[in-house]
Design an enzyme around this catalytic site. Structure first.
Site, mmCIF file in Angstrom:
data_model
loop_
_atom_site.group_PDB
_atom_site.id
_atom_site.type_symbol
_atom_site.label_atom_id
_atom_site.label_comp_id
_atom_site.label_asym_id
_atom_site.label_seq_id
_atom_site.Cartn_x
_atom_site.Cartn_y
_atom_site.Cartn_z
ATOM 1 N NE ARG A 226 -2.269 -1.288 3.607
ATOM 2 C CZ ARG A 226 -1.659 -0.550 4.510
ATOM 3 N NH1 ARG A 226 -1.627 0.764 4.394
ATOM 4 N NH2 ARG A 226 -1.081 -1.115 5.548
ATOM 5 C CE1 TYR B 168 0.290 -5.813 -2.052
ATOM 6 C CE2 TYR B 168 -0.843 -3.858 -1.237
ATOM 7 C CZ TYR B 168 -0.325 -5.128 -1.024
ATOM 8 O OH TYR B 168 -0.459 -5.697 0.202
ATOM 9 C CE LYS C 79 -6.029 -3.551 4.794
ATOM 10 N NZ LYS C 79 -6.235 -3.971 6.176
ATOM 11 C CB SER D 239 -0.528 -3.879 7.971
ATOM 12 O OG SER D 239 -1.592 -2.974 7.814
ATOM 13 C CB CYS E 204 1.256 -6.831 13.936
ATOM 14 S SG CYS E 204 2.384 -5.463 13.641
ATOM 15 C CG ASP F 28 -7.314 -7.053 7.309
ATOM 16 O OD1 ASP F 28 -6.409 -6.755 8.100
ATOM 17 O OD2 ASP F 28 -7.521 -6.424 6.257
ATOM 18 N NE ARG G 286 -0.001 -8.554 1.959
ATOM 19 C CZ ARG G 286 -0.677 -7.926 2.912
ATOM 20 N NH1 ARG G 286 -1.819 -8.405 3.351
ATOM 21 N NH2 ARG G 286 -0.204 -6.837 3.463
HETATM 22 C C1 OXD Z 1 -2.936 -4.585 5.391
HETATM 23 C C2 OXD Z 1 -3.655 -5.725 4.802
HETATM 24 O O1 OXD Z 1 -2.015 -4.043 4.752
HETATM 25 O O2 OXD Z 1 -4.508 -6.293 5.492
HETATM 26 O O3 OXD Z 1 -3.285 -4.198 6.519
HETATM 27 O O4 OXD Z 1 -3.424 -6.050 3.616
HETATM 28 MN MN MN Z 2 -4.940 -5.286 7.311
#
Ligand code: OXD
Ligand code: MN
Length: 585
Positions: A69, A197, A206, A247, A249, A274, A366
């Site tokens: 991001r 991306y 998001k 993110s 973590c 998420d 990912r």
């Molecule tokens: C982030 C995701 O970047 O969940 O938080 O992809």
């Molecule tokens: Mn996230």
């Protein structure tokens, strides 16, 4: 078929702007998935993986300048700058539409424009929201198919006069100087140009489910949060927990946790990894739904040791992005197995050798996988009402300061603790990795309006929730003086969750400290765990001078909000200073 007149007119308008050769409405059928996959394989946009070992799986590589991001290029475009607040990048909507409109003009010439109706949430649920994403990328269509309920099911669910989020995406030239992720909360609109991306282009995630949804929640009395949702089942009773971590973590790992053999009796079920949408139920409790339909998880570090449920989830029908391609046409990433394959094709498409010292997979590579493939998926996953939440956890990566776990005194204090959250940055966003930054409620990059108003919204919601969840702070990442992690983490985090749910029931021993209730040394079950008394002592310690220094950091951070900062946070800082002053440790 979409009948909503505004939707049809908007698609016509965007087609006139982007000038595609063809327009295709996405219906979500299997035939369509196969046809688009074949086209993407033929053009090289996607690579078909070993179908014996990874049935239905594909690999995609993004441009090398487009792997995470881009917060710097993400804007909140409200008419008044103050409504975006001091944390967000702001652009005047008129300027934004004009500037990026020029980029969209004719951008789909020679291409097909795909129109994807999608639902965030469960079809027919009063809590769900509908979006329509226009894109020129098959990668986006195939990912949205996994991440959302989409196609005819969404088109049929959209009422004739209902509002929906207008999402426009074009890959453009993939030039960072011509890349913009724009949100227009007042127009319920998202424009993304120049990226391929996930977080920048899967606009349901998001952009809609956090930035736009947080704005909708402010006006409709609910909350959109960067939180996993898990169920903790013991003796036939399930307690639900939401947890906000920044993110990369460990939200996905915690949401899919498998209890350690030495600490049996529990089962963890996964509702989401998420995003949570939280509403007050008729019973006065806070209820959560996961608006997503899939997982867009970080691959590196995911293994049968750290997260077996995730590994089993990605065995089929999964899209991998920026991982290593192995010689047997399968995938690999750092941390997946103890021993790396000798060679392969790395995430940039170049030949890779394990001795090269280079990473085979990008640190933010990912997997996109259907949630229902997860062995621990909750039986409540498709429940339109969601699940009732007993505890909210905040946490970040902090090598020092924050103890393993503590319980806040009440909702206001818990909101303050969430707002002062800090964490070391990760590869999920572009920029330096490992720098401590404030990340309130793990929402720093995701609030679609002024963060000070967001704090107030939390405080206001607290006044309306009759039966409030308890709020805790956790830190799995505390280190000793030599930089070793003190806590084993992963499955053993269940031991901390055990204390948390006991606290929710009025059980579990704790000592009151200036920062909150910290477990007594023997309150966390440690059977079968090789951890010294000294390490436990350090993990649970609260050091007065460190916290006084932290208070100065909090004040500096809050100062940027000026008079918009809720007075309650000034009070909380004063009270914390007073409690620390009277503390003798
Ligand atoms: C982030 C995701 O970047 O969940 O938080 O992809
Ligand atoms: Mn996230």
């Amino acid at each position: 078929m979409v009948r909503n007149k505004k939707a049809l007119a908007w698609v016509d308008e965007m087609a006139a702007l982007c000038q595609p050769d063809k327009i295709e409405w996405i219906n979500g059928t299997e035939e369509e998935r196969q046809r688009l996959t074949d086209i993407a394989i033929e053009t090289g946009e996607m690579h078909l993986l070993n179908q014996d070992k990874l049935p239905g799986c594909l690999l995609h590589r993004t441009a090398q300048n487009d792997v995470a991001r881009t917060e710097k290029l993400t804007f909140i475009c409200t008419r008044e700058e103050k409504d975006a607040g001091p944390i967000n990048n702001w652009m005047d909507p008129k300027e934004a539409y004009a500037k990026v409109g020029e980029m969209f003009k004719g951008s789909m010439k020679g291409k097909t424009m795909y129109v994807i109706p999608f639902i965030m949430g469960v079809p027919g649920s009063p809590f769900r929201k509908i979006g329509i994403e226009i894109t020129d990328s098959i990668y986006v269509v195939l990912n949205m198919r996994i991440m959302t309920r989409m196609g005819d099911i969404a088109a049929d669910d959209l009422g004739d006069d209902e509002e929906f989020t207008k999402c426009l995406h074009c890959r453009g030239e993939l030039d960072i100087n011509r890349r913009f992720i724009l949100h227009f909360p007042e127009d319920n609109t998202i424009w993304s140009y120049g990226s391929g991306y996930g977080g920048n282009v899967l606009l349901g995630k998001k952009c809609l489910a956090l930035r736009i949804a947080s704005y909708l929640g402010l006006h409709e009395d609910w909350m959109a949060e960067h939180m996993l949702i898990l169920g903790l089942e013991k003796d036939g009773e399930t307690t639900y927990i939401c947890a906000a971590f920044p993110s990369a973590c460990g939200k996905t790992n915690l949401a899919m946790l498998i209890p350690p053999d030495a600490f049996p009796g529990y089962k963890v079920t996964t509702v989401g990894d998420d995003i949570s949408w939280l509403r007050i139920g008729p019973d006065g409790r806070l209820w959560a739904i996961n608006p997503e339909y899939g997982f867009f998880g970080v691959a590196p570090g995911t293994s049968y040791k750290t997260n077996p449920n995730a590994m089993d989830t990605v065995k089929k029908n999964t899209i991998f992005t920026n991982v290593l391609l192995t010689n047997d046409n399968c995938v690999w990433w750092e941390g997946m197995t103890e021993e790396a394959p000798k060679e392969g094709i790395d995430w940039t498409g170049k030949h890779w050798h394990s001795d090269s010292g280079e990473k085979g997979a990008h640190p933010n590579s990912r997997f996109t996988a259907p949630a229902e493939q997860c062995p621990s998926i909750s039986p409540e996953f498709n429940n339109p009402k969601g699940v009732p939440i007993s505890a909210i956890l905040f946490g970040g990566r902090r090598a020092k300061l924050a103890p393993l776990v503590y319980e806040t005194f009440n909702w206001q204090h818990g909101t303050f603790v969430g707002a002062t959250m800090a964490s070391e940055t990760t590869a999920a966003a572009t920029g330096q990795v490992g720098v401590v930054r404030r990340d309130p409620m793990a929402m720093r990059p995701f609030v679609g309006y002024n963060m000070a108003t967001y704090f107030k919204h939390w405080l206001d919601m607290g006044k309306k929730i009759a039966h409030k969840p308890k709020i805790f702070h956790v830190n799995w990442f505390r280190q000793d003086a030599d930089g070793h992690f003190l806590w084993p983490g992963y499955g053993d985090n269940l031991r901390v969750l055990d204390w948390i749910i006991r606290r929710c029931k009025g059980e579990g021993d704790a000592v009151e400290t200036p920062i909150g209730y910290v477990p007594t040394k023997d309150a966390i079950p440690l059977q079968g765990l090789d951890i010294t008394d000294e390490a436990m002592g350090e993990l649970l310690s609260v050091h007065r001078d460190d916290w006084l220094e932290e208070l100065d950091g909090m004040k500096n951070y809050f100062d940027q909000f000026g008079n918009d900062l809720p007075y309650e946070f000034v009070e909380e800082q004063q009270e914390l200073r007073k409690r620390l002053g009277a503390w003798d440790k």
